[in-house]
Scaffold this active site. Structure first.
Site, PDB file in Angstrom:
ATOM      1  CD  GLU A 107      21.010  18.929 -47.821  1.00 54.49           C
ATOM      2  OE1 GLU A 107      20.770  18.460 -48.958  1.00 54.49           O
ATOM      3  OE2 GLU A 107      21.940  19.705 -47.595  1.00 54.49           O
ATOM      4  CG  HIS A 147      22.119  21.205 -51.170  1.00 54.30           C
ATOM      5  ND1 HIS A 147      22.408  19.965 -50.653  1.00 54.30           N
ATOM      6  CD2 HIS A 147      23.147  21.486 -52.024  1.00 54.30           C
ATOM      7  CE1 HIS A 147      23.533  19.506 -51.175  1.00 54.30           C
ATOM      8  NE2 HIS A 147      24.002  20.415 -52.010  1.00 54.30           N
TER       9      HIS A 147
END
Length: 318
Positions: free
Chosen positions: A266, A284
């Site tokens: 990420e 997220h």
């Protein structure tokens, strides 16, 4: 008589101001210039407690704080904390498992509904000048279908209740660590194997921690066991799903669609999911709402105060 020195709490990244205000009622709050290891090491020696979001709390950071008594995670996942080293030092690592459960559960249900109702596709259709007779975009009802929930902790059980009690679905649960009667009490049916759940479910949603056992829990072999019309929702941890296998399954039609909020890396630069079809992606954020930010910061402050006052923490990882 000399007054007792106030403890010092290191907050590595921004949290809601209400949490900062609560911490400052009993402690001095310090912050690093940046949420990276060198910057944190520069201020760690003064810390009696650390509040962290995703910054690295390595063995070096822990050892740099000789008077450290608590590491408090702002959230749930403790991937960035060397929990084993903290345990060896006798330092509790705490988290906030109840703070974002409602938000993640709501997001999971919303993602599943968005896929079944083809909401993103229909949005693009209208924006491109089309209308409901311009393309073949079949949508589906969720009532009467079967949801398979992998992991029945606080979030998984909320999701189970929302789907079964709120949307008239049958709920299957695979979680070898939760007693069958707990699952049944929340309206679900326990299953003995992950494979059985995958074969019987129209929606599969993931709510497990990331451990060596759950890494790539959903791989090519298990995706092949899902129904061709089934959808997958992942709001737990990215590495629980093999992204290359999922991209291939979506492209090949092994499953119908997916909603992914978490990634193996990420941000997901270079992820094969960025170009996969029939997929909703989000950054997220399933557990991030205004209410959650307020609640999580408050829980962090309460837990730190509890530990520094020599009381047992409520939510301890180690």
């Amino acid at each position: 008589m000399t007054a007792a020195r106030r403890p010092t709490v290191l907050v590595t990244e921004p949290i809601h101001q209400g949490g900062i205000d609560a911490l400052q009622e009993f402690a001095d709050v310090i912050r690093p210039d940046r949420p990276d290891e060198p910057s944190i090491l520069g201020v760690a020696p003064a810390a009696n407690a650390i509040v962290v979001r995703v910054a690295p709390i390595t063995a070096a950071v822990i050892d740099a704080a000789p008077n450290l008594r608590c590491i408090q995670k702002h959230g749930v996942g403790v991937d960035s904390i060397d929990v084993d080293h903290a345990t060896r030092r006798g330092i509790p690592v705490c988290f906030t498992p109840e703070a974002n459960a409602a938000s993640v559960a709501e997001f999971t249900v919303a993602a599943a509904l968005a896929l079944l109702k083809r909401i993103p596709d229909r949005d693009r259709l209208v924006r491109s000048g089309g209308w409901r007779d311009s393309g073949d975009l079949p949508a589906h009802e969720i009532a009467g279908r079967t949801v398979g929930i992998i992991g029945s902790g606080r979030i998984g059980l909320r999701v189970l209740r929302a789907f079964t009690l709120g949307l008239d679905m049958q709920g299957l649960v695979f979680d070898p660590f939760v007693p069958a009667n707990v699952v049944r009490d929340h309206g679900g049916q326990p299953v003995d194997s992950l494979e059985a759940l995958l074969r019987r479910s129209d929606i599969v949603t993931l709510h497990t921690p990331l451990t060596p056992e759950t890494r790539h829990l959903i791989n090519a072999q298990r995706l092949e066991q899902m129904r061709p019309h089934a959808i997958l929702v992942n709001t737990c941890r990215g590495p629980v799903v093999d992204e290359h296998a999922l991209a291939d399954a979506l492209a090949g039609g092994s499953i119908a669609a997916a909603a992914i909020d978490v990634f193996e890396n990420e941000p997901p630069v270079g992820s094969p999911l960025l170009h996969a079809p029939n997929l909703i992606l989000s950054p997220h954020v399933a557990g991030i709402t205004f209410e959650t930010n307020v609640r999580t910061a408050a829980h962090c402050a309460q837990e730190v105060q509890r530990v520094l006052a020599n009381r047992s923490p409520r939510w301890r990882v180690n």
